[in-house]
Design an enzyme around this catalytic site. Sequence first.
Site, PDB file in Angstrom:
ATOM      1  N   GLU A 103       0.808  -1.215   0.000  1.00  0.00           N
ATOM      2  CA  GLU A 103       0.000   0.000   0.000  1.00  0.00           C
ATOM      3  C   GLU A 103       0.844   1.269   0.000  1.00  0.00           C
ATOM      4  O   GLU A 103       0.597   2.196  -0.775  1.00  0.00           O
ATOM      5  CB  GLU A 103      -0.906  -0.030   1.243  1.00  0.00           C
ATOM      6  CG  GLU A 103      -1.657   1.242   1.511  1.00  0.00           C
ATOM      7  CD  GLU A 103      -2.211   1.294   2.922  1.00  0.00           C
ATOM      8  OE1 GLU A 103      -2.938   2.262   3.215  1.00  0.00           O
ATOM      9  OE2 GLU A 103      -1.902   0.398   3.738  1.00  0.00           O
ATOM     10  N   ASP A 127      -0.247  -9.272   3.931  1.00  0.00           N
ATOM     11  CA  ASP A 127      -1.601  -9.030   4.460  1.00  0.00           C
ATOM     12  C   ASP A 127      -2.693  -9.267   3.426  1.00  0.00           C
ATOM     13  O   ASP A 127      -3.869  -9.347   3.793  1.00  0.00           O
ATOM     14  CB  ASP A 127      -1.715  -7.598   4.979  1.00  0.00           C
ATOM     15  CG  ASP A 127      -0.886  -7.367   6.226  1.00  0.00           C
ATOM     16  OD1 ASP A 127      -0.551  -8.353   6.908  1.00  0.00           O
ATOM     17  OD2 ASP A 127      -0.552  -6.202   6.522  1.00  0.00           O
ATOM     18  N   GLY A 170      -1.363  -8.391  10.518  1.00  0.00           N
ATOM     19  CA  GLY A 170      -2.622  -7.948   9.934  1.00  0.00           C
ATOM     20  C   GLY A 170      -3.047  -6.671  10.603  1.00  0.00           C
ATOM     21  O   GLY A 170      -3.768  -6.684  11.601  1.00  0.00           O
ATOM     22  N   ARG A 275       7.193 -13.343   7.785  1.00  0.00           N
ATOM     23  CA  ARG A 275       7.767 -12.657   6.621  1.00  0.00           C
ATOM     24  C   ARG A 275       8.974 -13.381   6.055  1.00  0.00           C
ATOM     25  O   ARG A 275       9.366 -13.144   4.919  1.00  0.00           O
ATOM     26  CB  ARG A 275       8.228 -11.252   7.015  1.00  0.00           C
ATOM     27  CG  ARG A 275       7.144 -10.269   7.321  1.00  0.00           C
ATOM     28  CD  ARG A 275       7.748  -8.870   7.346  1.00  0.00           C
ATOM     29  NE  ARG A 275       6.784  -7.857   7.677  1.00  0.00           N
ATOM     30  CZ  ARG A 275       5.904  -7.341   6.815  1.00  0.00           C
ATOM     31  NH1 ARG A 275       5.872  -7.798   5.577  1.00  0.00           N
ATOM     32  NH2 ARG A 275       5.073  -6.415   7.202  1.00  0.00           N
TER      33      ARG A 275
END
Length: 342
Positions: A103, A127, A170, A275
């Site tokens: 994002e 996510d 999240g 990750r």
Amino acid sequence: MRVGVLTGGGDCPGLNAVIRAVVRKGVKEHGFEFVGYRDGWRGPLEGVTMELGIEQCRGILPRGGTILGSSRTNPFKLDHGVEQIKDNLASHGVDALVAIGGEDTLGVATKLADLGVDVVGVPKTIDNDLSGTDFTFGFDTAVNIATEAIDRLHTTAESHHRVLVVEVMGRHAGWIALHAGIAGGANIVLIPEMPFDIDEVCALVESRFESHYAPILVVSEGAVPREGGSMTLVSGEVDEFGHVRLGGIGDRLAQEIEKRTGKEARAVVLGHIQRGGTPTAFDRWLATRFGLQAIDAVADGDFGTMMALRGTKIVRVPLIEGTGELKVVGPEEYAEAQVFFG
């Protein structure tokens, strides 16, 4: 043509697979040259580069993380940041950028595209919360890691008759918690989209013990108590993109459950384990396809676009479509899982 490549934001498995696909196809089929920008947007901002060619991409397909490095640098928070990026791209002879990120990284790419920078985006986030694509690479690996952890925790929870609270990543979207919770047979899943009532959670915990089984709770790091309830949280510091640094909901829940039910409760925070490490086959496949299509978009001059998975096809969508709003878990998806709760 000379193409710059960068990876920004949180690292995740599959980034190297994108880099490899972009470079190999770019060199072999399009005759492009490449420059790697180090540490996300800090690279083009400060002119920090590394050599990037087929040789540098050998053996990186199964490797986690990113050979380019990453950061959460936001050039729009700095005076003359955009001008510095444009000047450095020009001085390095870079005609176009491939920005790989989530994002925040793609949000910067969207703004730069509007300001005349030729950029193509590749969506990345564990996510899975980018609205323009069905799935992002990194998500499948994170879900598999979380599911394996839940599988292992079932046995120790049963052995000691204790509650185990598994905190997964999240921030605003509960996709990891929902998918891993269902796949791992969790009894309660708490996500940011659905504020929880601690009294209802404790009732489910008690119900689980009445059936002679120990409960497993999976909670997203961004989950919050229902407003007006008897449990509150305190926010912490923020990063360059204005995000509150999260974490601690698992410990807080375990404390509250133990205090209210009298049952021993422990928290397990998976954190950055989700990750790291080797990407799953699905994430390697998706990341590779994204990379191949991204460099074709550069060759076609189709800038200001992002690669997206729609069904089984990779398509190009406007960058703003991928970053305009977050893709979150809806009531229907959450309701499907509730049949297994308790």
